[in-house]
Design a protein around this motif. Structure first.
Motif, PDB file in Angstrom:
ATOM      1  N   ASN A  59       6.774   4.764  -8.876  1.00  0.00           N
ATOM      2  CA  ASN A  59       5.545   6.211  -9.433  1.00  0.00           C
ATOM      3  C   ASN A  59       4.297   6.155  -9.391  1.00  0.00           C
ATOM      4  N   GLY A  60       3.936   7.351  -8.832  1.00  0.00           N
ATOM      5  CA  GLY A  60       2.615   7.521  -8.446  1.00  0.00           C
ATOM      6  C   GLY A  60       1.740   6.443  -7.193  1.00  0.00           C
ATOM      7  N   TYR A  61       2.471   6.228  -6.305  1.00  0.00           N
ATOM      8  CA  TYR A  61       2.079   5.320  -4.371  1.00  0.00           C
ATOM      9  C   TYR A  61       1.667   6.445  -4.020  1.00  0.00           C
ATOM     10  N   LEU A  62       1.323   6.967  -4.444  1.00  0.00           N
ATOM     11  CA  LEU A  62       0.505   8.082  -2.795  1.00  0.00           C
ATOM     12  C   LEU A  62      -1.335   8.113  -3.693  1.00  0.00           C
ATOM     13  N   TYR A  63      -1.198   7.610  -5.091  1.00  0.00           N
ATOM     14  CA  TYR A  63      -2.221   6.990  -5.490  1.00  0.00           C
ATOM     15  C   TYR A  63      -3.783   5.604  -5.225  1.00  0.00           C
ATOM     16  N   LEU A  64      -2.394   4.752  -4.483  1.00  0.00           N
ATOM     17  CA  LEU A  64      -2.680   3.514  -4.419  1.00  0.00           C
ATOM     18  C   LEU A  64      -4.127   3.240  -3.183  1.00  0.00           C
ATOM     19  N   PRO A  65      -3.888   4.031  -2.026  1.00  0.00           N
ATOM     20  CA  PRO A  65      -5.259   3.877  -1.086  1.00  0.00           C
ATOM     21  C   PRO A  65      -6.338   4.073  -2.416  1.00  0.00           C
ATOM     22  N   ALA A  66      -6.461   5.282  -2.967  1.00  0.00           N
ATOM     23  CA  ALA A  66      -7.150   5.368  -3.802  1.00  0.00           C
ATOM     24  C   ALA A  66      -7.504   4.070  -4.309  1.00  0.00           C
ATOM     25  N   LEU A  67      -6.339   3.680  -4.840  1.00  0.00           N
ATOM     26  CA  LEU A  67      -6.539   2.028  -5.556  1.00  0.00           C
ATOM     27  C   LEU A  67      -7.518   1.022  -4.919  1.00  0.00           C
ATOM     28  N   ARG A  68      -7.027   0.884  -3.551  1.00  0.00           N
ATOM     29  CA  ARG A  68      -7.072   0.001  -3.360  1.00  0.00           C
ATOM     30  C   ARG A  68      -8.894  -0.117  -2.683  1.00  0.00           C
ATOM     31  N   ALA A  69      -9.724   1.354  -2.832  1.00  0.00           N
ATOM     32  CA  ALA A  69     -10.752   1.713  -2.677  1.00  0.00           C
ATOM     33  C   ALA A  69     -11.597   1.021  -3.789  1.00  0.00           C
ATOM     34  N   ALA A  70     -11.231   1.295  -4.731  1.00  0.00           N
ATOM     35  CA  ALA A  70     -11.822   1.543  -6.498  1.00  0.00           C
ATOM     36  C   ALA A  70     -11.665  -0.552  -6.290  1.00  0.00           C
ATOM     37  N   LEU A  71     -11.107  -0.982  -6.324  1.00  0.00           N
ATOM     38  CA  LEU A  71     -10.798  -2.343  -5.580  1.00  0.00           C
ATOM     39  C   LEU A  71     -11.654  -3.171  -5.078  1.00  0.00           C
ATOM     40  N   GLU A  72     -11.857  -2.513  -3.507  1.00  0.00           N
ATOM     41  CA  GLU A  72     -13.044  -3.074  -2.326  1.00  0.00           C
ATOM     42  C   GLU A  72     -14.173  -2.716  -3.147  1.00  0.00           C
ATOM     43  N   ALA A  73     -14.385  -1.583  -3.709  1.00  0.00           N
ATOM     44  CA  ALA A  73     -15.976  -1.406  -4.721  1.00  0.00           C
ATOM     45  C   ALA A  73     -15.663  -2.216  -5.797  1.00  0.00           C
ATOM     46  N   THR A  74     -14.958  -2.995  -6.070  1.00  0.00           N
ATOM     47  CA  THR A  74     -15.491  -4.293  -7.450  1.00  0.00           C
ATOM     48  C   THR A  74     -16.030  -5.228  -6.254  1.00  0.00           C
TER      49      THR A  74
ATOM     50  N   ILE B 211       0.934  -1.247  -0.270  1.00  0.00           N
ATOM     51  CA  ILE B 211       0.348  -0.295  -0.109  1.00  0.00           C
ATOM     52  C   ILE B 211       0.894   1.340   0.083  1.00  0.00           C
ATOM     53  N   ASP B 212       2.360   1.394   0.645  1.00  0.00           N
ATOM     54  CA  ASP B 212       2.880   2.323   0.643  1.00  0.00           C
ATOM     55  C   ASP B 212       3.559   1.990  -0.845  1.00  0.00           C
ATOM     56  N   GLY B 213       3.685   1.143  -1.601  1.00  0.00           N
ATOM     57  CA  GLY B 213       4.392   1.570  -2.867  1.00  0.00           C
ATOM     58  C   GLY B 213       5.840   0.548  -2.774  1.00  0.00           C
ATOM     59  N   THR B 214       5.912   0.008  -2.104  1.00  0.00           N
ATOM     60  CA  THR B 214       7.708  -0.473  -1.921  1.00  0.00           C
ATOM     61  C   THR B 214       6.585  -2.089  -3.203  1.00  0.00           C
ATOM     62  N   LYS B 215       7.787  -2.434  -3.509  1.00  0.00           N
ATOM     63  CA  LYS B 215       7.943  -3.680  -4.246  1.00  0.00           C
ATOM     64  C   LYS B 215       8.936  -4.481  -3.248  1.00  0.00           C
ATOM     65  N   ILE B 216       8.049  -6.041  -3.465  1.00  0.00           N
ATOM     66  CA  ILE B 216       8.923  -7.139  -2.179  1.00  0.00           C
ATOM     67  C   ILE B 216       8.698  -8.700  -3.410  1.00  0.00           C
ATOM     68  N   PRO B 217      10.000  -8.989  -3.342  1.00  0.00           N
ATOM     69  CA  PRO B 217       9.567 -10.760  -4.145  1.00  0.00           C
ATOM     70  C   PRO B 217       9.233 -11.492  -2.978  1.00  0.00           C
ATOM     71  N   LEU B 218       8.339 -12.109  -3.925  1.00  0.00           N
ATOM     72  CA  LEU B 218       7.226 -13.179  -2.642  1.00  0.00           C
ATOM     73  C   LEU B 218       8.125 -14.608  -2.766  1.00  0.00           C
ATOM     74  N   GLY B 219       8.346 -15.187  -4.311  1.00  0.00           N
ATOM     75  CA  GLY B 219       8.773 -16.037  -3.530  1.00  0.00           C
ATOM     76  C   GLY B 219       9.035 -16.693  -5.722  1.00  0.00           C
ATOM     77  N   LEU B 220       9.301 -17.926  -5.770  1.00  0.00           N
ATOM     78  CA  LEU B 220       9.489 -18.948  -6.845  1.00  0.00           C
ATOM     79  C   LEU B 220       8.828 -20.260  -6.493  1.00  0.00           C
TER      80      LEU B 220
END
Length: 427
Positions: free
Chosen positions: A400-415, A207-216
């Motif tokens: 880039n544009g990580y400040l818009y991620l909370p708005a993206l979360r809200a849009a995803l929740e609305a789906t 949510i804060d724009g950090t990229k994290i390798p998760l697994g393989l």
């Protein structure tokens, strides 16, 4: 029998620097002629001996002063090795035992400098920087001919053993990392082919724009089973799979099927760049450039309905003359416009409209393994890819544009309110 109290050194004992460090300048004269770094190394070894002497004096008291109440005594020296500039260097280690001789006491200074963790890390970094085991010694710092002559740990077999151990730890750490509480907004999944093996890798965006390798996960192909195993592993390690999440993939049906099997509410974004290449590869060069421009213009439109209409019109135009390109364009067309439909601003959409972020990580993995001539087995592939993912993570910046991620979360929740009833009706 009287019981003797055995003094112990706390596990978290700190190194204490003596007020005065004596260095034999005569011994450094030769090192000075070999350069400043060699002089500094000789000075550092002199400081190490002074620190060890201070540890001994703290435990056993001043040398030559008999103390009947002392709890420890000097016990000579023993040959040992410390890590220095990517190699192991011989140093005589003073020994201290309890007054009754029952146990040997550790010296905090020796424990700090004799550890091999730094050496393992240096080996990992040098090998990932394409320094071969055969040429490993060429990348070491000049520490003086006398010290270098007696140093160990730089042979091909020693370097190989340390690198294998270090990459095994990197793989284990990646696959065992606790994902509980990790707040992901987006997930990218893609495959990397190495020799006869295919590794499916996952990259998360928080949510804060950090990229994290998760697994393989490793398999012969980028199929649904391998991808499902990877995603189930993420879920078992605590990754939240019940909330809506944007999943960016290259369009492979196996990836999509695995994602929908594991996540409750995945919102799929098909990579627009992959779709553009798939379409233009089926067209002659003269027409491909025109079609590519029209597709890019549609993908950057602010209205998803208008963009979809433009792409449908383009597919109709191509249907008669180039039916393969038209079919490719129509396949999954709606999912290439997901970021537009969610109202993602252009700055953030630049990251989420394609799989470029995870492909960049894959490219770093390939680059680090460029010198490998023979891949022995799948475990070796996993070790190298995991180590490469760890190195890539060090280079990551927030999207880039990580400040818009909370708005993206809200849009995803609305789906959920629109998608869930449809699923219930279908059931």
């Amino acid at each position: 029998m009287p019981k003797h109290t055995q003094p112990t050194v706390p596990a978290d004992a700190e190194l204490i620097l003596p007020d005065r460090v004596t260095i034999a300048l005569a011994e450094l004269a030769g090192a000075a002629r070999e350069g400043l770094l060699a002089l500094a190394v000789g000075t550092g070894l002199g400081v190490l001996h002074s620190l060890l002497d201070t540890d001994v004096e703290r435990l056993a008291g001043p040398k030559g002063r008999h103390n009947p109440d002392r709890g420890a005594v000097r016990h000579g020296t023993q040959a040992g090795k410390v890590t220095l500039g990517g190699r192991r260097v011989r140093v005589d280690r003073p020994r201290v035992r309890t007054a009754d001789g029952a146990a040997e006491l550790p010296l905090p200074t020796w424990q700090a400098f004799a550890a091999t963790e730094l050496l393992d890390q240096l080996t990992l970094e040098r090998m990932l920087a394409k320094l071969s085991t055969r040429r490993y010694h060429a990348g070491l710092e000049p520490v003086g001919s006398r010290i270098a002559q007696d140093a160990t740990g730089t042979s091909k077999s020693a370097i190989s053993r340390r690198f294998v151990a270090a990459t095994e730890r990197a793989l284990a750490d990646l696959l065992a990392a606790d994902l509980t509480g990790l707040d992901l907004v987006a997930l990218m999944v893609d495959g990397i082919r190495v020799a006869e093996h295919c590794c499916v890798v996952a990259l998360g965006i928080t949510i804060d724009g950090t990229k994290i390798p998760l697994g393989l996960a490793e398999g012969a192909t980028e199929n649904a089973t391998v991808t499902r195993d990877l995603l189930v592993g993420l879920r078992d390690r605590g990754l939240e799979v019940t909330r809506p999440i944007l999943v960016v993939i290259d369009g492979a049906k196996a990836l999509r099927r695995a994602v929908t099997d594991v996540f409750d509410h995945p919102i799929i974004q098909r990579c627009q760049l992959h779709k553009l290449r798939n379409v233009t590869d089926r067209l002659p060069d003269a027409l491909a450039s025109t079609v590519a421009k029209r597709m890019r213009r549609a993908y950057h439109h602010a209205d998803a309905l208008v963009a979809e209409a433009d792409l449908e019109a383009l597919a109709r135009e191509l249907h008669r003359s180039h039916p393969g390109a038209a079919a490719s364009l129509r396949e999954g067309l709606a999912e290439t416009l997901t970021v537009i439909r969610l109202g993602v601003p252009p700055t953030l959409a630049r990251t989420l409209r394609s799989t470029n972020s995870i492909e960049s990580m894959i490219a770093i993995c390939r680059d680090h393994a460029a010198n490998v001539k023979r891949w022995q087995d799948g475990q070796m592939v996993l070790r190298w890819v995991a180590a490469g993912m760890g190195e890539a993570a060090k280079q990551f910046r927030r999207v880039n544009g990580y400040l818009y991620l909370p708005a993206l979360r809200a849009a995803l929740e609305a789906t959920i309110t629109t998608v869930t009833p449809a699923k219930e009706d279908a059931a």
